[in-house]
Design a protein around this motif. Structure first.
Motif, mmCIF file in Angstrom:
data_model
loop_
_atom_site.group_PDB
_atom_site.id
_atom_site.type_symbol
_atom_site.label_atom_id
_atom_site.label_comp_id
_atom_site.label_asym_id
_atom_site.label_seq_id
_atom_site.Cartn_x
_atom_site.Cartn_y
_atom_site.Cartn_z
ATOM 1 N N THR A 515 0.832 -1.197 0.000
ATOM 2 C CA THR A 515 0.000 0.000 0.000
ATOM 3 C C THR A 515 0.871 1.253 0.000
ATOM 4 O O THR A 515 2.077 1.195 0.269
ATOM 5 C CB THR A 515 -0.921 0.018 1.232
ATOM 6 O OG1 THR A 515 -0.115 -0.048 2.408
ATOM 7 C CG2 THR A 515 -1.875 -1.176 1.208
ATOM 8 N N THR A 518 2.065 5.832 3.629
ATOM 9 C CA THR A 518 1.610 7.036 4.319
ATOM 10 C C THR A 518 2.567 7.446 5.431
ATOM 11 O O THR A 518 2.754 8.639 5.716
ATOM 12 C CB THR A 518 0.203 6.797 4.901
ATOM 13 O OG1 THR A 518 -0.633 6.273 3.880
ATOM 14 C CG2 THR A 518 -0.392 8.068 5.448
ATOM 15 N N SER A 542 -4.157 6.356 0.313
ATOM 16 C CA SER A 542 -4.408 6.731 1.710
ATOM 17 C C SER A 542 -3.468 7.853 2.098
ATOM 18 O O SER A 542 -2.253 7.769 1.877
ATOM 19 C CB SER A 542 -4.190 5.512 2.608
ATOM 20 O OG SER A 542 -4.376 5.855 3.959
#
Length: 1103
Positions: A515, A518, A542
């Protein structure tokens, strides 16, 4: 008591008066002075190109101190600075480069008289050619006594301006670079500028400065001048003596002149002693190693730069012993092979910076460099260093702060010496073959390390028990193309989890999955640039919950991110200036909040699955300069988007579903945005006629409307686009003729292929000397190639394929010496092939591509990050020049560097007759030659063996005879070769080199060719014993038999013809069928080779 009250009363009265006066002062001078505001408005019409001075409003009370390019004294509120650089013209203007004075205008300097406290005046890049008569800068001397800085660079001034400037005695800084000073310049006008400390005359054509002219018996001297820049002129060695009077000179730049050998600075027989000179820049000349001895009197020299000269071989550092104060030495870009370094020399003990980039050194230099004990910067970029790093020498540089060994061929594990370099702040080892552990353990103890670049090396695993936390806190890191194995592409290096001070991060093209990280943004609140393109991040985007006002650039293009673009991106990064999200799988609408990002100048959302309309606010309220929305599913009417795009320079909406007619709009309610210079609407569903309102797009430079459904003729309004350089209207349904008025002065690339244009070219493109590419393929154009074709002096690509052109190819075509690609195939050209085509040099042409500039990063390079961020840029334009050309039996598209090198000539499928000119063998740079499907006769020229770069040669479907020249086997780059369907005979070339790769179909249709590939032995026809064993009687019998055969054949031939004639005369049905068959046969492109075979060989026997 009364006295005390009186004193208090007096005190109160004075206090009130002071308050009133102060209040009045603020009432009257809170804004700029009214007469100066009016004076600025009088200037505005002369300096408001593209409405750059929009803030200069004609509203009473408006504070001009807040206007663009204006700075005022905070106390007096009077104007002290005016910055009007490039406000009358800019780099995209249609300058007449052959006679630049045609663009010049003359300045009335009196317009600046009202600004009595003016200190700085910047007028660069405004095409100023001089002053109006009696209105020169001399009129400012009495009023503008505070003027210290004057920038007149990049104008069209000559040295006549100097007399006008001579009265500005307060000047301390004068920039006259990039003007039109030529020949021997007489700077007597500078004589009175006694306070001048900086003078820039670079980028002119000055050959010498005559400094011996006497005025009132006083020799010209600028005794306070400290910095002089004479780079980019035509100075030679004997002109430097004019610098004798510059006794205070500290910095001298003589780069990029015609200086050579050594530099003997003399005044007659006496050497000039520039005793205060500290900086000397001699880059880009032709000095050799003797230059050091000629400079040995410059004992105060601290910085010497001699980049890009003719220093060769070894440099003995003893030659630099005279420079006892030398701190910086730059010898990059020479042909150095070694430095002879001695222990305990003045130079080695004092030098702090050494630059040897682009030399050809051995790794031995790293072993001997350790004697430079004070060295702080060592740059060995691209020096040809090979092998592992040595374990001595450079390890002793404990004061070293900057080390650059990038772009070499160094390899192996990193040396433990790195732990010794405790002062190291910046390290660049990119572009090598090092094996770097994921933990970055070799750098763990470098507590001062701030910038690290290891691009294009290899990351390797290490023992799992190693968990050391590095001591450094980086500010900039670049790990481009480092992680190569699938095993390592699962996660980012673990040491990044311990970094909290990063400002610049580039982890591009590493195939990192998982992912979006972040945590990188959450841990590093000062992060300004995050580049993660070319990885494999998946899932939704995100973002951190807390805003980060420092982030200015995010590039996460070329990943696998999905879902909608989060609207929180605007609040999380309120000062975002560049956002790149292309080549992901984002869907949904374009977030409306993006229009609220006041700093956003570059937005790229291309190659996603976005749909809906383009938000009007994004165009009208934003600050965008480049908007790229290509290859999505966006729809709606595109015209309002264009007409509202104020401020936008490049607009890319290609590859979407925009539909409707572009003419179906009331353009009277719009003013075409004069900022737009590039529009791409290709590959949409637009239809109807081309818009006539395009005439209002007077600043348009590039326009692409290809692959839509436009119809009708090309409007005459296109002829008014005087700044147009690139036009692509291909793959539409346009009809009519090309307007004869279409020859914009700057046009370079025209693509009109695959339309229904008809008629002759008449005067279209006539005298378009800037035209590089002309693509008219696949139309219904007729007539011949006009004889004025030679007026297209820059033409490099000429594509006329698949039209109805006829006649002979004019010899004027041979005068186009820039031609490198010619395609005249599938027309009706006739006559012989001009032999003068062999005179074409087919040069490599870089201008076949579109000129594309680049934007740098939106951050200020700081000393600690410059080594990482240098060279990082994004293109200003995404339009590409693409050329389609048939070669190697296929249809190829060429672009970029490959297009620059591509050369070819295609004359196939015409009616050319006669012999192949042997002169075509002079086309030594050609890559593809196609003469197939013509009516050429004669032999294949043996001169074709000189086509050393040819890759494809097609001579098939002609009437060529004779043998294939054996010399062709020397064509080492030949990939495709065909002589099929001719009348060739004899043995095919020996199957070696490239000819060993060709199969039977390269030779088919030539029944008298023989060779192993054709499964036909050449022994019967080639054996001399066959003739010697034939008796005289048999020879005579053979002659009789041949004669009888010929007579019987001719009689039979006549009988058959008479029979056919009688049958057709009697039976009308068969007569109609026969004539129909004959008609079809005549219109067929290819001739019957059976007929050629019978006619030629039978009559050969009969003669």
């Amino acid at each position: 008591m009364m006295m005390m009250e009186w004193k208090w009363l007096w005190f109160i009265r004075i206090a009130v008066m002071l308050l009133v006066l102060e209040g009045c002062r603020w009432c009257t001078i809170d804004a700029c002075l009214e007469h100066e505001r009016i004076a600025l408005l009088h200037l505005k019409p002369f300096f408001n190109y593209r409405h750059q001075l929009q803030s200069w409003v004609e509203v009473k009370g408006s504070d001009c101190c807040k206007w663009e390019g204006v700075e005022c004294n905070t106390t007096t509120r009077r104007v002290i600075l005016l910055s009007l650089n490039s406000t009358r013209w800019d780099d995209n203007m249609d300058y007449n480069m052959d006679n630049r004075n045609l663009n010049a205008w003359y300045l009335n300097a009196s317009m600046f008289l009202p600004f009595e406290e003016l200190k700085s005046l910047y007028l660069s890049g405004n095409a100023i050619g001089g002053n109006l008569e009696n209105e020169g800068f001399g009129k400012l001397s009495s009023t503008l006594s505070n003027l210290e800085i004057l920038d007149l660079s990049e104008n069209y001034l000559n040295d006549s301006i100097l007399l006008s400037l001579s009265e500005l005695s307060s000047l301390r800084y004068l920039d006259l670079s990039s003007n039109q000073f030529e020949g021997s310049s007489h700077p007597r006008g500078l004589n009175n500028l006694t306070n001048l400390k900086y003078l820039d005359l670079s980028g002119n054509n000055i050959e010498s400065i005559s400094n011996q002219v006497m005025i009132d018996g006083i020799q010209l001297r600028l005794t306070n001048l400290e910095e002089l820049d004479l780079s980019g002129n035509l100075f030679r060695n004997n002109t430097i003596s004019s610098l004798e009077g510059l006794s205070s000179l500290k910095s001298l730049t003589l780069s990029y002149n015609h200086l050579q050998g050594s530099l003997d600075i003399k005044d007659g027989d006496r050497k000039l002693e520039l005793t205060h000179l500290e900086e000397l820049y001699l880059d880009g000349n032709q000095f050799n190693t003797s230059v050091f001895a000629s400079l040995n009197k410059l004992s105060n020299l601290k910085s010497l730069s001699i980049r890009g000269n003719q220093l060769k071989g070894s440099i003995d550092m003893k030659d630099l012993e005279a420079f006892i104060n030398l701190r910086e030495l730059d010898m990059s870009g020479n042909e150095l092979k070694d430095l002879v370094i001695h222990q305990e020399s003045n130079v080695s003990s004092n030098v702090e910076e050494i630059y040897l980039d682009g030399s050809n050194l051995s790794t031995n230099i790293l072993q001997s460099i350790g004697v430079f004990a004070s060295l702080k910067t060592l740059s060995l970029y691209g020096c040809g260093l090979i092998g592992p790093l040595p374990n001595q020498g450079w390890c002793d540089l404990r004061n070293l702060e900057v080390l650059d060994v990038s772009d070499n061929a160094l390899e192996g594990m990193l040396s433990p010496c790195f732990s010794n370099l405790t002062s190291l702040r910046e390290l660049d080892i990119s572009g090598n073959h090092f094996q770097i552990p994921l933990s970055f353990a070799p750098f763990a103890n470098l507590s001062n390390l701030k910038a690290l670049s290891i691009d294009e090396n290899k990351m390797v695993m290490e023992p799992s028990f190693y968990t050391s936390i590095p001591k450094f806190q980086l500010e900039a890191i670049s790990l481009l193309k480092c992680i190569t194995s699938q095993q390592l592409s699962l996660k980012l290096p673990t040491f990044l989890y311990y970094q909290y001070d990063l400002r610049y991060v580039d982890l591009s093209q590493n195939n990192v999955s998982g992912t979006f990280p972040t945590w990188l943004l959450e841990n590093n609140t000062k992060l300004g640039v995050l580049i993660l393109r070319g990885n494999s991040f998946t899932g939704p985007l995100s973002l951190p919950s807390a805003p980060n006002s420092n982030v200015s650039l995010i590039d996460i293009s070329q990943n696998k991110l999905q879902g909608q673009i989060p609207t929180s991106i605007c609040s999380t990064f309120p000062h975002l200036s560049r956002l790149f999200l292309s080549k992901n799988a984002f869907e949904g609408n374009i977030p409306l909040c993006l229009s609220g990002l006041k700093d956003l100048s570059f937005l790229d959302l291309s190659n996603n699955q976005l749909y809906g309309k383009v938000p009007e606010e994004l165009i009208t309220k934003g600050s965008l300069i480049i908007l790229r929305l290509s290859n999505n599913n966006l729809s709606g009417n595109v015209v309002p988007v264009i007409l509202n795009a104020n401020g936008v320079q490049n607009l890319y909406l290609d590859g979407n579903n925009f539909s409707g007619e572009m003419t179906n709009v009331d353009v009277s309610t719009f003013e075409f945005p004069n900022s737009l210079s590039e529009i791409d609407l290709s590959n949409n569903k637009l239809h109807g006629k081309l818009p006539r309102w395009i005439r209002n797009a007077s600043f348009l430079v590039r326009l692409a409307l290809s692959n839509n459904g436009f119809e009708g003729s090309i409007p005459l309004e296109f002829c008014k686009l005087n700044r147009l350089e690139f036009l692509d209207l291909s793959q539409n349904n346009l009809s009519g003729s090309v307007p004869s008025c279409f020859n914009p002065p700057n046009i370079e690339h025209v693509h009109l292929h695959r339309n229904r244009l008809r008629g002759p070219l008449s005067l279209a493109f006539y005298n378009s000397s800037s035209l590089v590419t002309l693509d008219l393929r696949g139309n219904n154009l007729t007539g011949s190639i006009p004889k004025w074709i030679d007026t297209l002096s820059s033409l490099s690509v000429l594509l006329l394929k698949d039209n109805h052109f006829h006649g002979k190819v004019p010899v004027q075509l041979c005068k186009l010496h820039s031609l490198s690609i010619i395609d005249l195939s599938q027309n009706m050209f006739s006559g012989p092939i001009p032999s003068c085509l062999g005179n074409l040099s087919l040069p490599i042409q870089g201008n076949k591509n579109l000129g594309i500039g680049f934007y740098g990063l939106p951050i200020e390079e700081d000393e600690s990050t410059s080594i990482v961020t240098r060279g990082i840029s994004y293109p200003e334009s995404y339009l590409e020049e693409v050329i389609e050309f048939t070669t190697k039996s296929g249809f190829y598209s060429y672009k970029g560097d490959i297009l620059s090198y591509m050369t070819g000539v295609d004359l196939s499928c015409n009616n050319f007759t006669g012999h192949i000119p042997p002169e075509l063998g002079n086309l030594s740079e050609i890559h593809s030659l196609n003469l197939s499907h013509n009516k050429l006769t004669g032999v294949i020229p043996s001169s074709f063996s000189k086509l050393q770069h040819i890759e494809s040669l097609d001579l098939s479907y002609n009437n060529l005879s004779g043998e294939i020249p054996n010399q062709l086997v020397d064509l080492n780059y030949l990939e495709v070769f065909s002589v099929a369907y001719n009348n060739l005979s004899g043995s095919i070339p020996e199957p070696k080199a490239q000819f060993g790769t060709f199969i039977e179909n390269s030779y088919e249709g030539n029944p008298f060719l023989c060779g192993a590939i054709l499964h036909k032995s050449c022994s019967n026809t080639d054996s001399p014993s066959t003739i010697s064993t034939v008796s005289k009687d048999k020879g005579e019998d053979g002659l009789i038999d041949t004669y009888g055969f010929c007579v019987s054949f001719l009689v039979s031939y006549v009988v058959v013809l008479l029979t056919i004639f009688v049958v057709l005369y009697i039976n009308p049905y068969w007569r109609r069928a026969w004539f129909s068959l004959v008609g079809k046969y005549i219109t067929t492109c290819r001739c019957s080779h059976v007929s050629n075979f019978l006619t030629y060989h039978i009559f050969k026997q009969c003669v």
